[in-house]
Every structure is written in C-alpha cells, then in structure tokens.
Write a protein that holds these residues in place. Sequence first.
Motif, PDB file in Angstrom:
ATOM      1  N   ILE A  54       6.185  -7.669  -3.641  1.00  0.00           N
ATOM      2  CA  ILE A  54       5.688  -7.699  -5.768  1.00  0.00           C
ATOM      3  C   ILE A  54       4.586  -7.038  -5.546  1.00  0.00           C
ATOM      4  O   ILE A  54       3.229  -7.029  -5.548  1.00  0.00           O
ATOM      5  CB  ILE A  54       5.994  -8.935  -6.099  1.00  0.00           C
ATOM      6  N   SER A  55       4.315  -6.114  -7.161  1.00  0.00           N
ATOM      7  CA  SER A  55       2.988  -5.471  -6.853  1.00  0.00           C
ATOM      8  C   SER A  55       3.381  -5.501  -8.377  1.00  0.00           C
ATOM      9  O   SER A  55       3.978  -5.636  -9.581  1.00  0.00           O
ATOM     10  CB  SER A  55       3.066  -3.888  -7.219  1.00  0.00           C
ATOM     11  N   MET A  56       2.004  -6.135  -8.602  1.00  0.00           N
ATOM     12  CA  MET A  56       1.819  -6.681 -10.509  1.00  0.00           C
ATOM     13  C   MET A  56       0.631  -5.683 -10.751  1.00  0.00           C
ATOM     14  O   MET A  56      -0.304  -5.527 -10.532  1.00  0.00           O
ATOM     15  CB  MET A  56       1.024  -8.123 -10.250  1.00  0.00           C
ATOM     16  N   LYS A  57       1.453  -4.909 -11.333  1.00  0.00           N
ATOM     17  CA  LYS A  57       0.100  -3.820 -12.938  1.00  0.00           C
ATOM     18  C   LYS A  57       0.128  -4.126 -13.621  1.00  0.00           C
ATOM     19  O   LYS A  57      -0.941  -4.038 -14.021  1.00  0.00           O
ATOM     20  CB  LYS A  57       1.144  -2.684 -12.411  1.00  0.00           C
ATOM     21  N   GLU A  58       0.765  -5.584 -14.182  1.00  0.00           N
ATOM     22  CA  GLU A  58       0.019  -6.452 -15.208  1.00  0.00           C
ATOM     23  C   GLU A  58       0.301  -7.641 -15.157  1.00  0.00           C
ATOM     24  O   GLU A  58       1.142  -7.991 -14.706  1.00  0.00           O
ATOM     25  CB  GLU A  58       1.062  -6.143 -16.290  1.00  0.00           C
ATOM     26  N   VAL A  59      -0.563  -8.361 -15.599  1.00  0.00           N
ATOM     27  CA  VAL A  59      -0.113 -10.272 -15.379  1.00  0.00           C
ATOM     28  C   VAL A  59       1.202 -10.251 -16.251  1.00  0.00           C
ATOM     29  O   VAL A  59       0.882  -9.817 -17.712  1.00  0.00           O
ATOM     30  CB  VAL A  59      -1.522 -10.685 -15.920  1.00  0.00           C
ATOM     31  N   GLY A  60       1.517 -11.217 -16.155  1.00  0.00           N
ATOM     32  CA  GLY A  60       3.094 -11.811 -16.422  1.00  0.00           C
ATOM     33  C   GLY A  60       3.857  -9.873 -15.863  1.00  0.00           C
ATOM     34  O   GLY A  60       4.966 -10.481 -16.189  1.00  0.00           O
ATOM     35  N   LYS A  61       4.097  -9.380 -15.553  1.00  0.00           N
ATOM     36  CA  LYS A  61       5.142  -7.902 -15.154  1.00  0.00           C
ATOM     37  C   LYS A  61       5.684  -7.925 -13.983  1.00  0.00           C
ATOM     38  O   LYS A  61       4.337  -7.555 -13.191  1.00  0.00           O
ATOM     39  CB  LYS A  61       4.586  -6.801 -15.911  1.00  0.00           C
ATOM     40  N   GLU A  62       5.974  -8.108 -12.437  1.00  0.00           N
ATOM     41  CA  GLU A  62       6.232  -8.155 -11.800  1.00  0.00           C
ATOM     42  C   GLU A  62       7.336  -6.921 -11.395  1.00  0.00           C
ATOM     43  O   GLU A  62       8.423  -6.361 -12.098  1.00  0.00           O
ATOM     44  CB  GLU A  62       7.343  -9.219 -11.023  1.00  0.00           C
ATOM     45  N   GLU A  63       6.649  -5.713 -10.879  1.00  0.00           N
ATOM     46  CA  GLU A  63       7.263  -4.361  -9.934  1.00  0.00           C
ATOM     47  C   GLU A  63       7.805  -4.832  -9.023  1.00  0.00           C
ATOM     48  O   GLU A  63       6.900  -5.086  -8.049  1.00  0.00           O
ATOM     49  CB  GLU A  63       7.038  -3.351 -10.514  1.00  0.00           C
ATOM     50  N   LYS A  64       8.526  -3.898  -8.658  1.00  0.00           N
ATOM     51  CA  LYS A  64       8.618  -3.692  -7.121  1.00  0.00           C
ATOM     52  C   LYS A  64       7.925  -2.615  -6.344  1.00  0.00           C
ATOM     53  O   LYS A  64       7.294  -2.330  -6.849  1.00  0.00           O
ATOM     54  CB  LYS A  64      10.133  -3.489  -6.828  1.00  0.00           C
ATOM     55  N   ALA A  65       7.143  -3.532  -5.216  1.00  0.00           N
ATOM     56  CA  ALA A  65       6.326  -2.462  -5.381  1.00  0.00           C
ATOM     57  C   ALA A  65       6.857  -1.113  -4.490  1.00  0.00           C
ATOM     58  O   ALA A  65       7.485  -0.893  -3.640  1.00  0.00           O
ATOM     59  CB  ALA A  65       5.590  -3.017  -3.807  1.00  0.00           C
ATOM     60  N   THR A  66       5.660  -0.062  -3.867  1.00  0.00           N
ATOM     61  CA  THR A  66       6.383   1.237  -3.516  1.00  0.00           C
ATOM     62  C   THR A  66       5.447   1.938  -2.508  1.00  0.00           C
ATOM     63  O   THR A  66       5.474   2.749  -1.800  1.00  0.00           O
ATOM     64  CB  THR A  66       6.112   2.338  -4.333  1.00  0.00           C
ATOM     65  N   LYS A  67       4.567   0.292  -2.308  1.00  0.00           N
ATOM     66  CA  LYS A  67       3.660   0.373  -1.098  1.00  0.00           C
ATOM     67  C   LYS A  67       3.588  -0.571  -0.368  1.00  0.00           C
ATOM     68  O   LYS A  67       3.585  -1.714  -0.697  1.00  0.00           O
ATOM     69  CB  LYS A  67       1.953   1.289  -1.453  1.00  0.00           C
ATOM     70  N   LYS A  68       2.595  -0.624   0.897  1.00  0.00           N
ATOM     71  CA  LYS A  68       2.501  -1.349   1.594  1.00  0.00           C
ATOM     72  C   LYS A  68       0.892  -1.846   1.131  1.00  0.00           C
ATOM     73  O   LYS A  68      -0.335  -1.370   1.268  1.00  0.00           O
ATOM     74  CB  LYS A  68       3.271  -1.568   3.078  1.00  0.00           C
ATOM     75  N   PRO A  69       0.602  -2.625   1.476  1.00  0.00           N
ATOM     76  CA  PRO A  69      -1.235  -3.359   1.552  1.00  0.00           C
ATOM     77  C   PRO A  69      -1.972  -2.889   2.523  1.00  0.00           C
ATOM     78  O   PRO A  69      -0.721  -2.854   3.491  1.00  0.00           O
ATOM     79  CB  PRO A  69      -0.581  -5.237   1.593  1.00  0.00           C
ATOM     80  N   THR A  70      -3.091  -2.193   2.139  1.00  0.00           N
ATOM     81  CA  THR A  70      -3.931  -1.973   2.605  1.00  0.00           C
ATOM     82  C   THR A  70      -4.840  -3.020   3.516  1.00  0.00           C
ATOM     83  O   THR A  70      -4.830  -4.237   3.069  1.00  0.00           O
ATOM     84  CB  THR A  70      -4.616  -1.208   2.480  1.00  0.00           C
ATOM     85  N   GLU A  71      -6.099  -2.646   3.971  1.00  0.00           N
ATOM     86  CA  GLU A  71      -6.896  -3.375   4.211  1.00  0.00           C
ATOM     87  C   GLU A  71      -7.890  -3.955   3.260  1.00  0.00           C
ATOM     88  O   GLU A  71      -8.295  -4.991   3.608  1.00  0.00           O
ATOM     89  CB  GLU A  71      -7.998  -2.139   5.431  1.00  0.00           C
ATOM     90  N   ILE A  72      -7.802  -2.590   2.417  1.00  0.00           N
ATOM     91  CA  ILE A  72      -8.447  -3.350   1.291  1.00  0.00           C
ATOM     92  C   ILE A  72      -7.332  -5.555   0.739  1.00  0.00           C
ATOM     93  O   ILE A  72      -8.122  -5.990  -0.007  1.00  0.00           O
ATOM     94  CB  ILE A  72      -8.163  -2.924  -0.138  1.00  0.00           C
ATOM     95  N   THR A  73      -6.026  -5.039   0.361  1.00  0.00           N
ATOM     96  CA  THR A  73      -5.585  -6.209  -0.016  1.00  0.00           C
ATOM     97  C   THR A  73      -5.843  -7.216   0.802  1.00  0.00           C
ATOM     98  O   THR A  73      -6.024  -8.571   0.725  1.00  0.00           O
ATOM     99  CB  THR A  73      -4.674  -6.322  -0.477  1.00  0.00           C
TER     100      THR A  73
END
Length: 207
Positions: A54-73
């Motif tokens: 899940i990628s959360m571009k806004e609080v309260g809004k869920e969207e399918k992730a189009t990328k994988k977490p990198t070392e940053i996350t």
Amino acid sequence: EKFRWFVSSEGFLVIGGRDATTNEIVIKKNTIEGDIVFHTDMSGSPFVVVKSSISMKEVGKEEKATKKPTEITLDEGANATVIFSKAWKLGMSASEVFYVNPDQVSKSANAGEYLQKGSFMIRGKTNYLDAGIMEVAVGVLHTDEGDVVISGPESAISMQTKDYIVLQQGKDKVSDIAKLVRKQFGGELDEIIRMLPAGAFRVKKTR
C-alpha cells in the motif's frame, strides 16, 4: 489509530504495536506477503511493519503501490522500531534492529519453550540495519476532517507537515512535552501523549 503509525517519506504506510496486544494484532491480522517486519534484539520492542502493498500518498487514501520501498523507507522503519522500543525509556543510544519477511514470523515455539502474548519466533535469515539516531519528530497534520497527531522519524514527518518538534532523550516529562506540542501546533493532549515513546525527553529543535 489503535497502532503506532506514520507514512514513510516514500509514501508507504508503516504501522507498529503499542503493547503486547497490538503486537499480536499487527502480525496476525495486518501483515501479508510482501510486507516487511521489523523488530529489535531486546524485549519490550514493537513489531513494526512496512506495508509494501500500500502506498499512502495522502492520509486516509490508500492506493496500490507502483514501487517497492527502498533503503529510505527501510531506514525509517528501523529507526521507528528502536525509537518506540524500551531503549528510549532506558536511555540507550541504540539497539540492533533487523527486518524479515512475514513468513519468517511464527507463533509456533520451539520444543520446551513458551511464547508470551505479543512475542513471536523469528526463523531464517535476519537482515540488520543501522537504527539511526534516537530522535522522534512529533507534529499535527491539519486536514479537512480535523487535526491528526503524527510522530516518527524526522525525514518522514517533515514530508507530512512543516510544523513539528524534534525530541531527544532527556529529563522532561511526557505531559510537559505534550503541552508544549499542543501550545505550538494544537491537537488533543491525550493523543499527543499516545504518539510519543515511553520515557523522558528534551527538545532538540522546533520547526
């Protein structure tokens, strides 16, 4: 909101247990294949999960992730794990943090052993990361639905709001710090306290 949570600077939802009960819930009911599970080598640590699906571009809004977490996350997940562990209250400067896949986390104990509530067996290879510095950023995100208290690594919180306080381990009581946050940014006192680590604090900076 029953869990500790923040949104990583890459937009991934990160959740963690507050206690033994919510550790159980996080792992048993809110972790699926593809997620990343963090823990420390000491007891009194939350299980923290990066919701890779899940990628959360806004609080309260869920969207399918189009990328994988990198070392940053991954680094932010590791940092949050140690921040909200017993290491903060004990005044420890760090604690080793590792991450694994969900299928490596099991409630099945080894022969002759017993797992307490909130505890799990980790099997297979563990991946260790530098947990980073013992600092937590806390602020209030202003939304159309009301104010939302957020806390976590500064790199993540700074992406959500420009108004926050960075805290280090110190001698100030949690109630005093919560009052300072409320005075600066607003928010509910009890909710601010719930979003802070257990222990004492000192203010590093206000932004």
